[in-house]
Write an enzyme that holds these catalytic residues in place. Structure first.
Site, short mmCIF file in Angstrom:
data_model
loop_
_atom_site.label_atom_id
_atom_site.label_comp_id
_atom_site.label_asym_id
_atom_site.label_seq_id
_atom_site.Cartn_x
_atom_site.Cartn_y
_atom_site.Cartn_z
N GLU A 97 0.81 -1.21 0.00
CA GLU A 97 0.00 0.00 0.00
C GLU A 97 0.85 1.27 0.00
O GLU A 97 1.94 1.30 0.56
CB GLU A 97 -0.93 -0.01 1.21
N CYS A 110 3.19 8.57 1.28
CA CYS A 110 3.62 7.61 2.30
C CYS A 110 3.79 6.27 1.60
O CYS A 110 2.83 5.73 1.05
CB CYS A 110 2.55 7.54 3.40
N CYS A 117 4.83 -6.55 7.93
CA CYS A 117 5.88 -6.11 8.85
C CYS A 117 6.09 -7.18 9.92
O CYS A 117 5.12 -7.71 10.46
CB CYS A 117 5.49 -4.78 9.51
N CYS A 121 4.17 -4.54 16.90
CA CYS A 121 3.66 -3.46 17.75
C CYS A 121 2.17 -3.69 18.01
O CYS A 121 1.42 -3.97 17.08
CB CYS A 121 3.91 -2.11 17.10
N CYS A 124 -0.76 -1.58 16.12
CA CYS A 124 -0.62 -1.35 14.69
C CYS A 124 -1.28 -2.45 13.88
O CYS A 124 -1.01 -3.64 14.09
CB CYS A 124 0.87 -1.26 14.35
N CYS A 341 -1.78 6.42 9.77
CA CYS A 341 -0.66 5.68 10.34
C CYS A 341 -1.13 4.41 11.02
O CYS A 341 -2.06 4.43 11.82
CB CYS A 341 0.03 6.52 11.41
N1 SAH Z 1 7.60 0.55 10.86
C1 SAH Z 1 7.96 1.90 10.92
C2 SAH Z 1 7.23 2.74 9.90
C3 SAH Z 1 5.79 2.42 9.67
S1 SAH Z 1 4.69 2.74 10.99
C4 SAH Z 1 7.74 2.45 12.32
O1 SAH Z 1 7.13 1.79 13.14
O2 SAH Z 1 8.22 3.54 12.59
C5 SAH Z 1 4.52 4.50 10.88
C6 SAH Z 1 4.07 5.17 12.17
O3 SAH Z 1 2.73 4.79 12.47
C7 SAH Z 1 4.89 4.79 13.38
O4 SAH Z 1 5.31 5.95 14.05
C8 SAH Z 1 3.93 4.02 14.25
O5 SAH Z 1 4.22 4.16 15.61
C9 SAH Z 1 2.62 4.64 13.86
N2 SAH Z 1 1.45 3.82 14.14
C10 SAH Z 1 1.35 2.49 14.13
N3 SAH Z 1 0.09 2.09 14.44
C11 SAH Z 1 -0.61 3.21 14.67
C12 SAH Z 1 -1.98 3.48 14.99
N4 SAH Z 1 -2.85 2.49 15.14
N5 SAH Z 1 -2.37 4.76 15.15
C13 SAH Z 1 -1.48 5.77 14.96
N6 SAH Z 1 -0.20 5.59 14.61
C14 SAH Z 1 0.25 4.32 14.47
FE1 SF4 Z 2 5.74 -2.56 11.93
FE2 SF4 Z 2 3.53 -1.23 12.59
FE3 SF4 Z 2 5.45 -1.56 14.40
FE4 SF4 Z 2 5.84 0.09 12.32
S1 SF4 Z 2 4.34 0.35 13.95
S2 SF4 Z 2 7.28 -1.46 13.14
S3 SF4 Z 2 4.70 -0.99 10.72
S4 SF4 Z 2 4.25 -3.20 13.46
#
Ligand code: SAH
Ligand code: SF4
Length: 383
Positions: A97, A110, A117, A121, A124, A341
């Site tokens: 995406e 973006c 991934c 987290c 996410c 995000c």
């Molecule tokens: N994997 C990388 C980049 C992709 S995630 C990383 O984690 O930095 C991009 C951003 O989205 C990150 O800062 C992450 O903390 C944030 N993110 C993930 N899940 C989210 C959510 N449910 N709501 C808001 N931000 C989120």
């Molecule tokens: Fe992966 Fe989502 Fe964590 Fe970024 S925030 S490292 S995309 S699991």
């Protein structure tokens, strides 16, 4: 569904000037590789035919054996706020995406660095996909080229921001991310302004020094998301391997360029990491660093077992951090189409635009807000 690469044809996007030279072979003068490189990246030629700097026989020969390697647009979702989420089919029919976010004074793309991934987290949606595979350098660059074409954007204009904050953990695909960044930032290549390309990482600590050693590299954002070691271990289990304290030390040692600062992202989860005490701990953790903090109120989604804090709580948190460190609240974009995000998980909603239609169309139907969404295939329990 068909992917973008015709069987047997090698994609050219992703090859650097030296690789193009060896592909053309010793029978071609050296400047031909440079012409091809500039046509692919700087001029963003639409077809081999359009590369008129190359002699016709060479163009014909190239077209037989190669293709550019742009993904195909499988679905497109249009948000009421102008954001567009693209589901892109790669050469092997996997999908990834990318998101276009228009703003008054600039546009942001973006893009993804991996299919899925592997970092788990807890807040996410992308995490629920797990890792399928790394994207190639070409697949990373091609997202920029394709979206620039779709939205008639000029990557060289300084008005275009590209962030690797889509699917994936860029530092777990560092060689391809670095190679893609070199071509994206090269004035003879795509030509993005050096301050307009950012990657975001969950903090793969040993890779920070490797990235920092690169002469040409994107700016760096770090997803902090917690104010203490214990809290981060729960929200981002990768902290068990790469401790918060060590991550902060690596940030302190990171060789910032004179104009550069680090960005820390902090997803606020209601009642979990959004208290005044959390804000004070963030200030303590980051106080000695040249940095700013971006707050993101949780973007919800099916399978995310957390809630979004009230705006007043977000404002109070920001106020405390901002007294010591520049701190901003990131406006969510494309929430209605799962483009914000952490929401990139192939969630299907009912306003996908058939991609057979005219690519720049913005009919009323394109603009209608999303209705229902399908729940995630598998859920996850709260931490
Ligand atoms: N994997 C990388 C980049 C992709 S995630 C990383 O984690 O930095 C991009 C951003 O989205 C990150 O800062 C992450 O903390 C944030 N993110 C993930 N899940 C989210 C959510 N449910 N709501 C808001 N931000 C989120
Ligand atoms: Fe992966 Fe989502 Fe964590 Fe970024 S925030 S490292 S995309 S699991």
């Amino acid at each position: 569904m068909t992917g973008c690469y015709t069987e047997g044809r090698m994609p050219l996007i992703g090859l650097d000037a030296a690789e193009l030279a060896s592909l053309l072979g010793p029978s071609q003068p050296a400047y031909r590789a440079k012409q091809l490189y500039q046509a692919l990246y700087r001029d963003r030629a639409a077809s081999f035919e359009a590369i008129t700097t190359l002699p016709l026989p060479l163009r014909t020969e190239l077209a037989v054996q190669h293709e550019f390697g742009l993904p195909t647009i499988e679905k497109r979702y249009d948000s009421v706020d102008g954001t567009r989420r693209y589901l892109l089919a790669l050469g092997d029919d996997r999908t990834v995406e990318a998101v276009f976010m228009p703003e008054e004074d600039r546009d942001t793309l973006c893009i993804s660095s991996q299919v899925g991934c592997p970092v788990n987290c807890q807040f996410c949606l992308t995490a629920l996909l797990g890792l399928d595979r790394n994207l190639t350098a070409g697949e990373i660059i091609a997202q920029v080229l394709l979206l620039a074409r779709e939205h008639r954007l000029d990557p060289r204009s300084r008005q275009l921001n590209v962030v690797m904050m889509g699917q994936g953990e860029p530092l777990l695909n560092l060689p391809n991310v670095v190679k893609a960044s070199r071509i994206l930032l090269d004035p003879n290549g795509v030509g993005l302004f050096e301050r307009r390309l950012t990657i975001s990482t969950s903090g793969i600590t040993p890779k920070l020094a490797e990235l920092g050693a690169e002469a040409v590299r994107p700016k760096l954002a770090i997803s902090l998301n917690a104010s203490s070691e214990t809290q981060r271990r729960e929200l981002m289990p990768i902290t068990k391997k790469y401790h918060l304290r060590v991550l902060i030390d690596a940030c302190r040692a990171y060789p910032l360029r004179p104009w550069e600062h680090l960005t820390f992202e902090y997803v606020l989860l209601k009642g979990v990491n959004d208290t005044d005490a959390d804000a004070q701990r963030v200030v303590k953790l980051l106080g000695q660093l040249r940095c700013k903090v971006n707050l993101i109120a949780l973007n919800p989604g099916p399978g995310i077992a957390f809630e979004t804090p009230d705006p007043a709580r977000v404002a109070a948190f920001r106020e405390i951090v901002h007294r010591k460190i520049p701190c901003f609240v990131r406006k969510p974009r494309g929430l209605d189409i799962y483009a914000a995000c952490g929401q990139l998980k192939l969630v299907s909603i009912d306003n996908a635009t058939p991609t057979t239609q005219e690519p720049h169309g913005t009919s009323d139907a394109d603009r209608r807000p999303a209705g229902h969404h399908q729940p995630a295939a598998h859920g996850r329990t709260a931490v």
